[in-house]
Design a protein around this motif. Structure first.
Motif, short mmCIF file in Angstrom:
data_model
loop_
_atom_site.label_atom_id
_atom_site.label_comp_id
_atom_site.label_asym_id
_atom_site.label_seq_id
_atom_site.Cartn_x
_atom_site.Cartn_y
_atom_site.Cartn_z
N GLN A 262 0.84 -1.22 0.00
CA GLN A 262 0.00 0.00 0.00
C GLN A 262 0.86 1.26 0.00
O GLN A 262 0.59 2.22 -0.71
CB GLN A 262 -0.88 0.03 1.25
CG GLN A 262 -2.18 -0.74 1.11
CD GLN A 262 -2.94 -0.82 2.43
OE1 GLN A 262 -2.58 -0.16 3.40
NE2 GLN A 262 -3.98 -1.64 2.47
N ILE A 263 1.91 1.22 0.81
CA ILE A 263 2.82 2.38 0.88
C ILE A 263 3.41 2.65 -0.50
O ILE A 263 3.44 3.78 -0.98
CB ILE A 263 3.94 2.12 1.93
CG1 ILE A 263 3.36 2.17 3.35
CG2 ILE A 263 5.10 3.10 1.76
CD1 ILE A 263 4.36 1.85 4.45
N VAL A 264 3.87 1.60 -1.15
CA VAL A 264 4.51 1.73 -2.46
C VAL A 264 3.50 2.19 -3.52
O VAL A 264 3.83 3.00 -4.38
CB VAL A 264 5.18 0.38 -2.84
CG1 VAL A 264 5.68 0.40 -4.27
CG2 VAL A 264 6.33 0.08 -1.89
N LYS A 265 2.28 1.67 -3.42
CA LYS A 265 1.22 2.07 -4.37
C LYS A 265 0.92 3.57 -4.30
O LYS A 265 0.50 4.18 -5.28
CB LYS A 265 -0.06 1.29 -4.09
CG LYS A 265 -0.23 0.09 -5.01
CD LYS A 265 -1.60 -0.55 -4.88
CE LYS A 265 -1.52 -2.02 -5.27
NZ LYS A 265 -2.25 -2.89 -4.37
N GLN A 266 1.14 4.13 -3.13
CA GLN A 266 0.92 5.58 -2.98
C GLN A 266 2.10 6.39 -3.52
O GLN A 266 2.19 7.60 -3.30
CB GLN A 266 0.72 5.92 -1.49
CG GLN A 266 -0.62 5.45 -0.94
CD GLN A 266 -0.64 5.37 0.57
OE1 GLN A 266 0.29 5.83 1.24
NE2 GLN A 266 -1.69 4.78 1.13
#
Ligand code: ZN
Length: 375
Positions: A262-266
């Motif tokens: 999720q962090i990377v997707k942001q």
């Protein structure tokens, strides 16, 4: 004849008890981290406790923790027997479950024995210091009193215990990720994680500067079921959680993977991973120096600087590349191209030094990361 043998087995020669309440003494494991399998009274003041793992195969890290209650003041001899294995941890004694003192002991093969003075006040005996889910909760809750620090649940273990994060999120888009307690008995690693995390979340000028650029995610207790049950290594399903970072078959690891994804997707970046463990000596498992990660020299620069800070202590860097093993440092490197290490403290390393070194390691890492090019 058969019935006689069966009856003898049931009544028991060399009586084995799971409750472990004897005439004027009892052994209690009914608390978080408490563990032994069964016990026997060998003589009026001599008791044997059997230690067995959660499942096999498993590495030899026999954990034990129990409280002894005695109706009268007496000195007893306790024998700890590892079933099919070897001892790893010398016994520690405590009167409050917080402050621990090393006991003198003898080891002969799978038998570890020591004498213990007991009375009406319960005496705790444990393989290492007990650091329970509640201790982690209180620690995280206190850190969350700081501005921008969040203490919250990111998911659940196999037995539905919460997986807590302590997180600092500022304006940066780079993350330092800290993992702990994948292996429950590795308490010296846990004793390093706490001051390490405190140092990066501290109000020192360096840490304040660090947090202007970097966010911090600390997952201090990723195997809460194993910690609660006093497991030797695995989670409640009998899996080694530091061999699951390729398959994500276990809730605990899958939860962290999903969170980082999720962090990377942001559009944010995982900049560094540190996973705290213990073994027989102080050692830092790294990826090879030429491994394809962003900021490939970060770990070497960090640990070389730490080594220079301690002329009498050797910061051993042990590189390794195991693409199929499923360990966390490989996961950080392969999935996020992030430098990562396994930070291993020795089982017997002096506790004051563990704390001091962790504080220095955190400060040195912050300096090194601040000097690195932005991602
Ligand atoms: Zn470990």
């Amino acid at each position: 004849m058969f019935r006689f043998i069966l009856l003898s087995l049931l009544i028991g020669f060399g009586h084995i008890s799971y409750a472990c309440d004897f005439e004027n003494i009892s052994f209690d494991k009914n608390f978080p981290g408490g563990r032994f399998t069964s016990c026997e009274q060998l003589a009026p003041s001599k008791f044997l406790l059997n230690l067995t793992p959660e499942n096999t195969p498993i590495n030899d890290s026999p954990w034990y923790a129990f409280k002894v209650n005695s109706i009268k003041q007496q000195t007893i001899e306790i024998v700890l027997k590892v079933v099919d294995g070897n001892h790893r941890y010398p016994p520690k004694k405590s009167l409050d479950g917080k402050a621990w003192l090393l006991e003198e002991y003898n080891v002969a093969g799978d038998h570890l024995s020591f004498s213990l003075s007991v009375g009406k006040t319960p005496v705790w005996v444990s393989a290492q210091e007990i650091l329970s889910g509640k201790d982690y909760y209180n620690w995280g809750a206190e850190l969350a009193l700081k501005p921008n620090v969040v203490h919250d649940v990111i998911g659940w273990s196999v037995q539905n215990r919460p997986l807590y994060k302590v997180e600092y999120q500022g304006v940066g888009n780079e993350w330092l990720v800290v993992l702990g307690r994948l292996h429950p008995p590795e308490v010296t690693g846990a004793l390093a994680l706490l001051p390490f995390a405190e140092a990066v979340l501290a109000d020192t000028p360096l840490a304040i500067k660090f947090r202007k650029r970097f966010n911090i995610l600390v997952l201090p207790n990723l195997n809460p079921d194993g910690v609660f049950m006093g497991n030797w290594r695995h989670n409640a399903n009998g899996f080694d959680l530091n061999r699951d970072w390729k398959t994500f078959s276990q809730n605990e690891v899958a939860t962290v993977h999903k969170y980082l994804q999720q962090i990377v997707k942001q559009g944010e970046n995982i900049a560094m991973g540190v996973d705290f463990h213990s073994t027989h000596k102080d050692i830092f498992y790294t990826m090879p120096k030429d491994y394809d990660v962003k900021n490939p020299m970060l770990v070497t620069k960090w640990l070389d600087a730490l080594d220079q800070q301690y002329p009498d202590f050797s910061v051993i860097q042990q590189p390794g590349n195991n693409p199929d093993k499923g360990v966390s440092k490989q996961y950080f490197s392969d999935v996020y191209k992030a430098p990562a290490i396994t930070y291993e403290m020795g089982d017997k390393t002096e506790r004051g030094f563990i704390k001091e070194l962790a504080n220095s390691a955190a400060n040195q890492l912050m300096k090194t990361m601040l000097a690195s090019p932005k991602l």
